[in-house]
Design an enzyme around this catalytic site. Structure first.
Site, PDB file in Angstrom:
ATOM      1  N   THR A   1       0.853  -1.198   0.000  1.00 41.89           N
ATOM      2  CA  THR A   1       0.000   0.000   0.000  1.00 41.89           C
ATOM      3  C   THR A   1       0.886   1.245   0.000  1.00 41.89           C
ATOM      4  O   THR A   1       2.005   1.200   0.485  1.00 41.89           O
ATOM      5  CB  THR A   1      -0.853  -0.048   1.285  1.00 41.89           C
TER       6      THR A   1
ATOM      7  N   ARG B   1     -14.795  -6.418   0.932  1.00 46.44           N
ATOM      8  CA  ARG B   1     -13.989  -5.981   2.096  1.00 46.44           C
ATOM      9  C   ARG B   1     -13.314  -4.623   1.817  1.00 46.44           C
ATOM     10  O   ARG B   1     -12.712  -4.403   0.788  1.00 46.44           O
ATOM     11  CB  ARG B   1     -12.931  -7.044   2.382  1.00 46.44           C
TER      12      ARG B   1
ATOM     13  N   GLY C   1     -10.603  -1.815   3.591  1.00 49.05           N
ATOM     14  CA  GLY C   1      -9.579  -1.687   4.635  1.00 49.05           C
ATOM     15  C   GLY C   1      -9.615  -0.336   5.326  1.00 49.05           C
ATOM     16  O   GLY C   1     -10.601   0.411   5.241  1.00 49.05           O
ATOM     17  N   ASP C   2      -8.521  -0.023   6.004  1.00 46.09           N
ATOM     18  CA  ASP C   2      -8.444   1.224   6.770  1.00 46.09           C
ATOM     19  C   ASP C   2      -8.094   2.437   5.910  1.00 46.09           C
ATOM     20  O   ASP C   2      -8.402   3.576   6.293  1.00 46.09           O
ATOM     21  CB  ASP C   2      -7.372   1.094   7.860  1.00 46.09           C
TER      22      ASP C   2
ATOM     23  N   GLY D   1      -0.760  -1.493   6.972  1.00 49.55           N
ATOM     24  CA  GLY D   1      -0.763  -2.654   7.863  1.00 49.55           C
ATOM     25  C   GLY D   1      -2.085  -3.383   7.701  1.00 49.55           C
ATOM     26  O   GLY D   1      -2.862  -3.063   6.801  1.00 49.55           O
TER      27      GLY D   1
ATOM     28  N   GLY E   1      -5.596  -3.803   7.889  1.00 50.36           N
ATOM     29  CA  GLY E   1      -6.572  -2.737   8.037  1.00 50.36           C
ATOM     30  C   GLY E   1      -7.560  -2.919   9.163  1.00 50.36           C
ATOM     31  O   GLY E   1      -7.982  -1.941   9.793  1.00 50.36           O
TER      32      GLY E   1
END
Ligand code: ASP
Length: 324
Positions: free
Chosen positions: A190, A218, A220-221, A242, A244
């Site tokens: 990322t 899904r 993520g963060d 990392g 998420g």
């Protein structure tokens, strides 16, 4: 009375406003023995080029927002990283990308989640911030908005790389959902950038293909404001990488800012606490990059390595690094 001339170096020093830029290209099990010298050189060159792309803007007086977008676009265009071109495959064998951008003066933010075939998701996130009236758009709706705004799309092949396909096959074999650099043989990530401009404004940007073999839409963060991405002139700008799920549960990016704002902690102390204490309480693994209004930069991670590069004229620090 005659005044003594100020030495040129001193004049430059007192006139220069602090500017700073940091970027990451993901973190994880990144060990020197798993990276050949030529791979290491390729990563370092890509990180340096992206840093240079953003730094040129900051030096020229452009906003932190423009600088972080330019930096992340350069990383999205590079197939070495898990964002834009080179994004990981979902369980269905396609690419679904997340991105967010935020500026610290007015706390304006834009984000997209689960978008397909958008060439530069970070620019779509900025367009969401500036032209949609919303903060976070997902899936087909985000793509419709992108088309209306004239955002470039690419054929599915553009995003695909052989290395990513091998990762998907390996993850399917283990029925695992995998952060891209997690298995020792895998080394992608990322991307994100944070910046301070000459006006004293901060900005943060993050872009990702998420996790290999992810399912069910899904997210993520990275596109979640306050988790993977955050900026506020009163404290700092943060971009995370990392797993998420733990970053969302720990509101990592906002937590760093809140510790500075509410507890008066320095950037270094606040970020170290969140990465090395709070995140570990929930077995969270990853790292972040952050910059404050004085041009201080911090780059903590609790994994073996994090692809990163930084530059600040506050202390003339400048570097590119991969391992711890
Ligand atoms: N944070 C990203 C996600 O969970 C993954 C990464 O940082 O590589 O989607």
């Amino acid at each position: 009375m005659r005044t003594r001339p100020i030495p040129a170096t001193f004049t430059t020093h007192i006139m220069e406003k602090p500017i700073a830029l940091a970027l990451h290209g993901g973190c994880g099990t990144i060990l020197r023995q798993n990276l050949s010298a030529s791979e290491e050189a390729a990563y370092e060159a890509a990180l340096s080029e992206a840093l240079e792309a953003g730094w040129r803007h900051l030096e020229g007086g452009a906003s932190a927002l423009i600088a972080v977008e330019a930096t992340v676009r350069a990383l999205e265009d590079c197939p070495l990283f898990n964002a834009g071109r080179g994004s990981v495959f979902t369980a269905a064998g396609i690419h679904e990308m997340d991105a967010a951008i935020m500026e610290g003066l007015h706390r304006r933010a834009g984000a997209v989640a689960g978008v397909r075939q958008v060439r530069n998701p970070i620019s779509l996130a900025r367009t969401v911030m500036e032209h949609s009236g919303f903060v976070l758009l997902c899936g087909e709706g985000a793509e419709t908005f992108a088309r209306e705004q004239g955002i470039p799309f690419e054929e599915a092949d553009y995003f695909a790389t052989e290395a990513r396909w091998r990762q998907l096959v390996a993850a399917r074999g283990k029925a695992a959902v995998v952060m891209d650099h997690d298995p020792a043989e895998v080394k992608f990530g990322t991307v994100g950038a944070v910046a301070l401009d000459q006006e004293g404004n901060l900005a943060a940007a993050t872009s990702t293909g998420g996790l290999t073999n992810k399912r069910y839409g899904r997210i993520g963060d990275s596109p979640i404001i306050g988790s993977g991405t955050y900026a506020d002139n009163r404290s700092c700008a943060v971009s995370c990488t990392g797993y998420g799920e733990e970053f969302i549960r720990s509101t990592v990016a906002r937590d760093v800012a809140a510790r500075m704002e509410l507890l008066g902690e320095s950037l270094d102390i606040a970020a170290a606490h969140v990465i090395h204490e709070r995140l570990l309480e929930v077995n969270g693994s990853g790292g972040l990059i952050a910059v404050d209004g004085a041009g201080n930069i911090t780059l903590p991670f609790n994994t073996e390595g994090m692809y990163r590069a930084w530059r600040s004229n506050k202390d003339n620090s400048h570097g590119v690094a991969i391992f711890s």
